[in-house]
Design a protein around this motif. Sequence first.
Motif: not given
Length: 120
Positions: A80, A83-84
């Motif tokens: 996560q 991804s950011c």
Amino acid sequence: MAARSPAADSDPTERLLAAGRAYRAFAVANPTLYSLMFGGQCEPDSVVADAAFTALVDIVQYGQVGGVIRDGDPAALAMQIWSCVHGATSLELTSAMAPGAVMTENYENVIALIARGVAP
């Protein structure tokens, strides 16, 4: 990228933020290589790719032990986070940004958002 991981910083939050900054710095300094790494035209070396991702998983685990990252699967949280930072970095490198956006400021806000988002 794994070699640039800030594993020496003892503060877990600073280690996470420094990793995000190192990711962007690598991409900005090596935009062609960065584009090749994620453009789908090259076959990644799985050992190298795994080492880079494992470095981020280790940072997440360190933050969990330090109480600044919530419990949960560290690999899922690392994905996560990646991804950011990857999204923000890719937008910057392709100049796909809102008019008037200051990308350094935006990126600092993104990594601060990540730190708040993974907090317990």
